[in-house]
Design a protein around this motif. Structure first.
Motif, PDB file in Angstrom:
ATOM      1  N   ARG A  60       5.796   4.186  -0.541  1.00  0.00           N
ATOM      2  CA  ARG A  60       6.685   3.043  -0.767  1.00  0.00           C
ATOM      3  C   ARG A  60       8.001   3.259  -0.034  1.00  0.00           C
ATOM      4  O   ARG A  60       8.407   4.394   0.225  1.00  0.00           O
ATOM      5  N   THR A  76       8.164  -2.734  -7.830  1.00  0.00           N
ATOM      6  CA  THR A  76       7.350  -2.568  -6.626  1.00  0.00           C
ATOM      7  C   THR A  76       6.809  -3.909  -6.169  1.00  0.00           C
ATOM      8  O   THR A  76       6.149  -4.612  -6.944  1.00  0.00           O
ATOM      9  N   ASP A 105       5.978   1.835 -10.865  1.00  0.00           N
ATOM     10  CA  ASP A 105       5.463   2.391  -9.620  1.00  0.00           C
ATOM     11  C   ASP A 105       3.963   2.643  -9.723  1.00  0.00           C
ATOM     12  O   ASP A 105       3.527   3.698 -10.210  1.00  0.00           O
TER      13      ASP A 105
END
Length: 409
Positions: free
Chosen positions: A18, A56, A378
């Motif tokens: 990420r 996210t 996450d």
């Protein structure tokens, strides 16, 4: 409508780490993606700002073995498998919405219980008349008449190469995207039948050749190693299960990896072993048949992954003990049973999902369709959070919110 996602971590669908960034959506597509600290800030003019609150942003999930007409969902368990057409159509529409509610923005069908129901559902969703994911529609799974207890419909499509060509022509007329053939039997329905080859080479060759001529894809239920090899010889695009694939079949899968996809459908196997049916329902035979499947899959799938075969999540959801809406469990199984990292499992369900759909979805990338999830947390650290639809702060399909983010008071 333009939307700018900011204050987010971006998982782009490739499996890479990420990164802190922003993404601009305009006209149904991802117009721009920027990495904070490397790229200029994206323009705010005329865009509705979406504060990701440190969550996210990722591509929508793709179900690679969808069964929207398998009637049960997390919202309604239905203990009958085959329903009258009116009830089946309603169940399929409900299941489509349930999958979208759980973050699945695309579904690649692995077969239906009605000939046109998925076609109608696909078109209504695409037209904005019903909520649901993008759908690659299939029709009734084809097995030969009396095919070792594999009952997938009540239409006798006949035997022989000419009958197979006629079936493909029939499917083309229905407007479907892909045809599902049962090349082998299924032990859960008839013990021992997974090793039965239900078609001749000539029949499968004729079906695949006519499908190519008609612009259709062919998918296949392949348990026996010989069924896997038969499908590969003749150009089957998606092979499901591949449970008993031996060394030669594995080598063939690797050799064809640029042209094929494989989905083991592990969800149904885990659910079968976990199921605790009431006393009047005997699942003992199904449970026994599931044990060797899971044992073999834990060796086969890591080997296929190592060889670069495109293996995707998707697990025969739609049964009372494995209902639609629990599809996100497959990502957990890829991690716990097959040794995938969370990011690898996510990439299989997003980036590879876009490839099986043959659409510009599955990546957070400029020019791709804006099918996006905003997740509180996450998932690259723990894929299980995707099983909680409450953690999906926003669900976007084609640049429009199916679930809009909450607005601070």
């Amino acid at each position: 409508m333009r939307h700018l996602f900011s204050n987010v971590w971006i998982f782009d669908g490739t499996g890479a780490d990420r990164f802190r960034g922003e993404a601009l959506v305009a006209d149904g597509r991802i117009a721009a993606v920027a990495r904070l600290g490397r790229d200029p800030e994206l323009p705010r003019e005329g865009a509705a700002l979406v504060d990701g609150k440190g969550g996210t942003l990722m591509p929508g999930l793709v179900e690679a073995h969808g069964h929207l007409t398998w009637p049960s969902s997390v919202e309604r368990i239905i203990h009958r498998f085959e329903l009258p057409p009116e009830e089946m159509t309603l169940a399929a529409a409900r299941n489509a919405r349930v999958l979208l509610d759980h973050g699945f923005t695309s579904v690649y069908s692995a077969g239906a219980l009605g000939e046109r129901v998925e076609v109608v559902l696909r078109d209504d969703i695409a037209g904005g008349h019903l909520p649901g994911p993008r759908l690659r529609a299939s029709t009734i799974e084809r097995s030969p008449p009396g095919g070792d207890g594999v009952e997938t419909g009540h239409i006798d499509h006949g035997r022989g190469a000419e009958a197979m060509r006629g079936f493909i022509d029939h499917c083309k007329g229905l407007g479907i995207d892909s045809v599902k053939l049962l090349l082998s039997g299924e032990d859960a329905l008839l013990p021992g039948s997974s090793q039965h080859i239900l078609y001749t080479d000539a029949e499968v060759a004729a079906a695949c050749q006519r499908a190519r001529e008609q612009g259709l894809w062919v998918n296949a239920h392949t348990q026996a190693s010989d069924a896997v090899k038969m499908g590969l010889r003749h150009g089957v695009r998606v092979l499901y299960h591949c449970t008993y694939a031996e060394e030669e079949a594995v080598d063939m899968l690797e050799a064809a990896k640029a042209d094929i996809f494989m989905a083991p459908a592990i969800g149904i196997i885990v659910a079968t072993l976990e199921a605790k049916p009431p006393p009047h329902i005997d699942m003992s035979s199904m449970k026994e048949s599931a044990k060797p499947v899971i044992e073999r899959a834990t060796r086969l799938i890591p080997e296929l992954k190592k060889r670069g075969v495109r293996v995707l999540p998707g697990g025969d959801y739609g049964f009372p003990f494995n209902p639609n809406g629990r599809n996100g469990r497959d990502l957990e199984h890829f991690v716990t049973l097959f040794g995938y990292s969370p990011a690898e499992a996510l990439a299989a369900a997003t980036g590879l999902g876009g490839q099986i759909m043959d659409l510009p979805v599955g990546l957070v990338k400029q020019g791709y369709l804006a099918d996006l999830l905003l997740v509180a947390g996450d998932p690259t650290a723990d894929v299980r959070i995707l099983q909680d639809k409450g953690r999906l702060s926003a669900i976007m399909l084609d640049g429009r919110f199916h679930k809009a983010p909450a607005v601070a008071a």
